[in-house]
Motif scaffolding. Structure first.
Motif, short mmCIF file in Angstrom:
data_model
loop_
_atom_site.label_atom_id
_atom_site.label_comp_id
_atom_site.label_asym_id
_atom_site.label_seq_id
_atom_site.Cartn_x
_atom_site.Cartn_y
_atom_site.Cartn_z
N SER A 148 0.84 -1.20 0.00
CA SER A 148 0.00 0.00 0.00
C SER A 148 0.88 1.25 0.00
O SER A 148 2.08 1.19 0.18
CB SER A 148 -0.93 0.01 1.21
N VAL A 149 0.23 2.38 -0.21
CA VAL A 149 0.92 3.66 -0.22
C VAL A 149 0.49 4.45 1.01
O VAL A 149 -0.70 4.57 1.30
CB VAL A 149 0.59 4.47 -1.50
N LEU A 150 1.47 4.97 1.73
CA LEU A 150 1.22 5.85 2.88
C LEU A 150 1.95 7.16 2.64
O LEU A 150 3.01 7.18 2.03
CB LEU A 150 1.75 5.21 4.17
N THR A 151 1.38 8.24 3.12
CA THR A 151 2.07 9.52 3.01
C THR A 151 2.99 9.69 4.21
O THR A 151 2.81 9.03 5.24
CB THR A 151 1.08 10.70 2.97
N VAL A 152 3.95 10.59 4.06
CA VAL A 152 4.83 10.90 5.17
C VAL A 152 4.01 11.43 6.34
O VAL A 152 4.24 11.08 7.49
CB VAL A 152 5.92 11.91 4.73
N TYR A 153 3.01 12.25 6.02
CA TYR A 153 2.12 12.78 7.06
C TYR A 153 1.43 11.65 7.82
O TYR A 153 1.35 11.68 9.04
CB TYR A 153 1.08 13.73 6.46
N GLU A 154 0.92 10.64 7.10
CA GLU A 154 0.24 9.53 7.77
C GLU A 154 1.19 8.80 8.71
O GLU A 154 0.78 8.35 9.79
CB GLU A 154 -0.31 8.53 6.74
N LEU A 155 2.45 8.68 8.31
CA LEU A 155 3.42 7.97 9.14
C LEU A 155 3.81 8.74 10.39
O LEU A 155 4.09 8.15 11.42
CB LEU A 155 4.67 7.63 8.32
N THR A 156 3.83 10.07 10.29
CA THR A 156 4.27 10.85 11.45
C THR A 156 3.14 11.44 12.27
O THR A 156 3.29 11.64 13.47
CB THR A 156 5.20 12.02 11.02
N ASP A 157 2.00 11.73 11.63
CA ASP A 157 0.93 12.43 12.33
C ASP A 157 -0.45 11.82 12.13
O ASP A 157 -1.44 12.38 12.60
CB ASP A 157 0.89 13.91 11.89
N GLY A 158 -0.53 10.71 11.42
CA GLY A 158 -1.82 10.11 11.13
C GLY A 158 -2.41 9.36 12.31
O GLY A 158 -1.71 9.00 13.27
N GLU A 159 -3.70 9.13 12.23
CA GLU A 159 -4.40 8.37 13.28
C GLU A 159 -3.83 6.96 13.45
O GLU A 159 -3.79 6.43 14.55
CB GLU A 159 -5.90 8.30 12.97
N GLY A 160 -3.39 6.38 12.34
CA GLY A 160 -2.88 5.01 12.39
C GLY A 160 -1.61 4.85 13.21
O GLY A 160 -1.33 3.76 13.72
N THR A 161 -0.84 5.92 13.33
CA THR A 161 0.41 5.82 14.10
C THR A 161 0.26 6.35 15.52
O THR A 161 1.20 6.26 16.31
CB THR A 161 1.56 6.60 13.41
N ARG A 162 -0.92 6.88 15.84
CA ARG A 162 -1.13 7.40 17.19
C ARG A 162 -0.86 6.26 18.20
O ARG A 162 -1.31 5.15 18.05
CB ARG A 162 -2.56 7.91 17.35
N GLY A 163 -0.05 6.58 19.20
CA GLY A 163 0.30 5.58 20.21
C GLY A 163 1.52 4.74 19.83
O GLY A 163 1.94 3.88 20.59
#
Length: 187
Positions: free
Chosen positions: A134-149
């Motif tokens: 899949s494709v993830l953005t840099v934003y998703e990796l650093t600030d996205g809901e999926g990386t929270r915690g």
């Protein structure tokens, strides 16, 4: 740099400086080479522990010189700027720091985790979330809901890019897009 908040004050109180931070001699460059080397080792360990505790990825040296890291107000001693620069050079040689901009010596990345270690953390996150292919953005990796915690949340995007480039070299990722909207495909 941001304005300190009540949470920042609590975090400052939570960080435990080592006992050596209270000794005036710790702030004076030692002339004996063996003692000086031990002093640099202790300072670098302190900088790394402080940065890890506060999740600092970059230090602006001119501002840090006035912070509690390099200035102990209780004993009114500070590490002089030439000594801070020497410490950073020592840490660079050890792979623990890097100047953020070539030719500029005020802002440094502090590697309390090396880019290779961050690359392993990104790879573990991708494997753990089933994000391969899949494709993830840099934003998703650093600030996205999926990386929270996770340890990736709030990570400096420049350090993340250094880690991602390691994965690219290993053939495990591909970076594409433009500066403000970089995407990463994981293999």
């Amino acid at each position: 740099m941001t304005t300190p908040t009540a949470d920042d004050a609590k975090a400052e109180a939570d960080f435990r400086f080592p006992q050596v931070h209270r000794y005036p001699a710790f702030y004076t460059r030692q002339t004996n080479l063996t003692t000086h080397h031990a002093q640099l080792l202790k300072w670098s360990a302190l900088v790394l522990a402080y940065a890890r505790h506060h999740r600092l990825f970059k230090l602006q040296l001119s501002a840090a010189a006035e912070s509690d890291l390099f200035y102990n107000r209780k004993i009114d001693r500070r590490l002089a700027m030439p000594d801070i620069r020497e410490l950073v050079d020592f840490m660079r040689k050890e792979g623990q720091a890097e100047y953020a901009t070539p030719g500029s010596t005020d802002v440094v990345y502090v590697y309390w985790r090396t880019p290779a270690e961050w690359a392993a953390a990104v790879e573990a996150y991708v494997d753990g979330t089933g994000s391969k292919g899949s494709v993830l953005t840099v934003y998703e990796l650093t600030d996205g809901e999926g990386t929270r915690g996770t340890e990736l949340h709030g990570m400096d995007s420049e350090v993340l890019l250094k880690a991602l480039n390691i994965l690219v070299k290993k053939g495990k990722a591909q970076i594409f897009g433009q500066d403000d909207s970089l995407g990463v495909k994981f293999f």
